[in-house]
Design an enzyme around this catalytic site. Structure first.
Site, PDB file in Angstrom:
ATOM      1  N   LYS A  35       0.852  -1.201   0.000  1.00 30.49           N
ATOM      2  CA  LYS A  35       0.000   0.000   0.000  1.00 30.49           C
ATOM      3  C   LYS A  35       0.886   1.250   0.000  1.00 30.49           C
ATOM      4  O   LYS A  35       0.680   2.183  -0.777  1.00 30.49           O
ATOM      5  CB  LYS A  35      -0.938  -0.011   1.213  1.00 30.49           C
ATOM      6  CG  LYS A  35      -2.036  -1.062   1.102  1.00 30.49           C
ATOM      7  CD  LYS A  35      -2.831  -1.261   2.391  1.00 30.49           C
ATOM      8  CE  LYS A  35      -3.885  -2.368   2.192  1.00 30.49           C
ATOM      9  NZ  LYS A  35      -4.659  -2.675   3.387  1.00 30.49           N
ATOM     10  N   GLN A  48      -4.261  -1.104   9.566  1.00 27.66           N
ATOM     11  CA  GLN A  48      -4.301  -2.455   9.022  1.00 27.66           C
ATOM     12  C   GLN A  48      -4.875  -3.419  10.058  1.00 27.66           C
ATOM     13  O   GLN A  48      -4.457  -3.433  11.213  1.00 27.66           O
ATOM     14  CB  GLN A  48      -2.885  -2.885   8.601  1.00 27.66           C
ATOM     15  CG  GLN A  48      -2.826  -4.202   7.852  1.00 27.66           C
ATOM     16  CD  GLN A  48      -3.490  -4.166   6.481  1.00 27.66           C
ATOM     17  OE1 GLN A  48      -3.617  -3.120   5.861  1.00 27.66           O
ATOM     18  NE2 GLN A  48      -3.925  -5.316   6.004  1.00 27.66           N
ATOM     19  N   ASP A  60     -10.842   3.456   4.572  1.00 31.58           N
ATOM     20  CA  ASP A  60     -11.402   2.101   4.507  1.00 31.58           C
ATOM     21  C   ASP A  60     -12.934   2.107   4.544  1.00 31.58           C
ATOM     22  O   ASP A  60     -13.561   1.076   4.279  1.00 31.58           O
ATOM     23  CB  ASP A  60     -10.921   1.280   5.710  1.00 31.58           C
ATOM     24  CG  ASP A  60      -9.697   0.436   5.396  1.00 31.58           C
ATOM     25  OD1 ASP A  60      -9.620  -0.075   4.268  1.00 31.58           O
ATOM     26  OD2 ASP A  60      -8.841   0.294   6.287  1.00 31.58           O
TER      27      ASP A  60
HETATM   28  N1  GUN Z   1      -6.908  -6.355   6.437  1.00 33.77           N
HETATM   29  C1  GUN Z   1      -7.316  -7.114   5.407  1.00 33.77           C
HETATM   30  N2  GUN Z   1      -7.980  -6.363   4.503  1.00 33.77           N
HETATM   31  C2  GUN Z   1      -7.990  -5.102   4.979  1.00 33.77           C
HETATM   32  C3  GUN Z   1      -8.516  -3.872   4.489  1.00 33.77           C
HETATM   33  O1  GUN Z   1      -9.119  -3.781   3.426  1.00 33.77           O
HETATM   34  N3  GUN Z   1      -8.305  -2.792   5.295  1.00 33.77           N
HETATM   35  C4  GUN Z   1      -7.664  -2.874   6.473  1.00 33.77           C
HETATM   36  N4  GUN Z   1      -7.533  -1.766   7.173  1.00 33.77           N
HETATM   37  N5  GUN Z   1      -7.165  -3.998   6.947  1.00 33.77           N
HETATM   38  C5  GUN Z   1      -7.319  -5.104   6.203  1.00 33.77           C
END
Ligand code: GUN
Length: 283
Positions: free
Chosen positions: A52, A96, A119
């Site tokens: 990311k 995350q 998110d």
């Molecule tokens: N962990 C797995 N997928 C995601 C996501 O889309 N966002 C976040 N913040 N954590 C994750």
């Protein structure tokens, strides 16, 4: 003939569009900024957050990867979130998941300013999506990425019967709302559902987010269906496989996502898209 849904290609095209939008903002003296918060040493989370962070940098954004040890206190993470909420150069904040057990996930997500909640997990943004409110707000990146894939391969979603296996707040529930808002008929099932095959066989679009390797076989799928596999499972010999038995199901599906190379690349590309959205909406 079966179409293999090419998530890598669609993500690349989306990233190219996002890069152009970043350049346009740069020309106006604005740089979209994202902070990715990584807590602990979950191996998958380390890889995801690095990807990311690096993708955001590649697209010309300001990108911060803020790491905390796994025993960090709730207060310390809250302080960091408040700091980035107040930082005008940061437009998107992501924590995350999953988090170490001692942390209160809900409190941390709710602490993110809704206009920086890239998110879309904050209850204000979840509520807006649920109510199909007009206006701009972020939604789950994986769910929005799946919608982008569906729009790339299907003429319309309205009227389709969709079955989603899974009930997570990260993917299945927001996807349910996005689909309902486009006039699909959505059935939510889980591994607890009696006679799950009844629901999978009636689906024009089958989304599988169950977390069980190779769960779905061709005799459970309607011929001509579009099959979206959200699963990422590592086998004993370190191969990645989805929740759908790809080689089996591709014999009957009209469109199907591979793993890897299907939904996965769309999550990051959509995160980048949504970071620029937040920058444009809130600058
Ligand atoms: N962990 C797995 N997928 C995601 C996501 O889309 N966002 C976040 N913040 N954590 C994750």
């Amino acid at each position: 003939m079966t179409n293999i849904i090419d998530g890598r290609k669609i993500a690349k095209e989306l990233n190219a569009k996002t890069k152009k939008r970043v350049e346009k903002l740069n020309a106006q003296g604005i740089t979209p900024g994202i902070v990715v918060i990584l807590i602990g040493d979950n191996p998958a989370s380390i890889i995801y957050t690095r990807n990311k962070h690096r993708t955001a940098e590649k697209l010309g954004m300001k990108s911060i990867l803020r790491k905390f040890p796994k025993d960090v206190s709730q207060t310390e993470v809250l302080q960091a979130i408040h700091h980035y909420n107040d930082d005008p150069t940061i437009h998107a904040i992501l924590i995350q998941l999953p988090l170490p057990k001692h942390l209160n996930q809900t409190e941390l997500i709710e602490a993110i300013a809704p206009e920086k909640d890239v998110d879309g997990f904050n209850s204000r943004n979840v509520g807006k999506l649920y109510n199909n409110e007009d206006g701009h707000y972020p939604v789950s990146c994986t769910s929005r990425g799946i919608m982008t894939l569906l729009h790339s391969y299907l003429d319309k979603i309205e009227g389709k019967n969709v079955t989603i296996i899974g009930r997570s707040i990260l993917v299945s529930r927001p996807l349910q709302s996005l689909l309902i808002n486009e006039n699909a008929t959505v059935t939510m099932v889980s591994l607890h559902t009696d006679n799950i095959d009844y629901y999978t066989k009636h689906a024009d679009i089958l989304v599988v987010a169950a977390g069980k390797p190779n769960l779905i076989k061709k005799d459970q799928v309607k011929p001509g269906a579009t099959v979206i596999d959200v699963g990422i499972n590592r086998t004993a010999n370190h191969h990645l496989v989805g929740d759908v038995d790809f080689d089996d199901v591709k014999e009957v599906a009209e469109n199907i996502t591979p793993v890897p190379g299907g939904v996965g690349p769309m999550t990051i590309a959509t995160l980048m898209q949504q970071t620029v959205d937040l920058c444009e909406w809130n600058r």
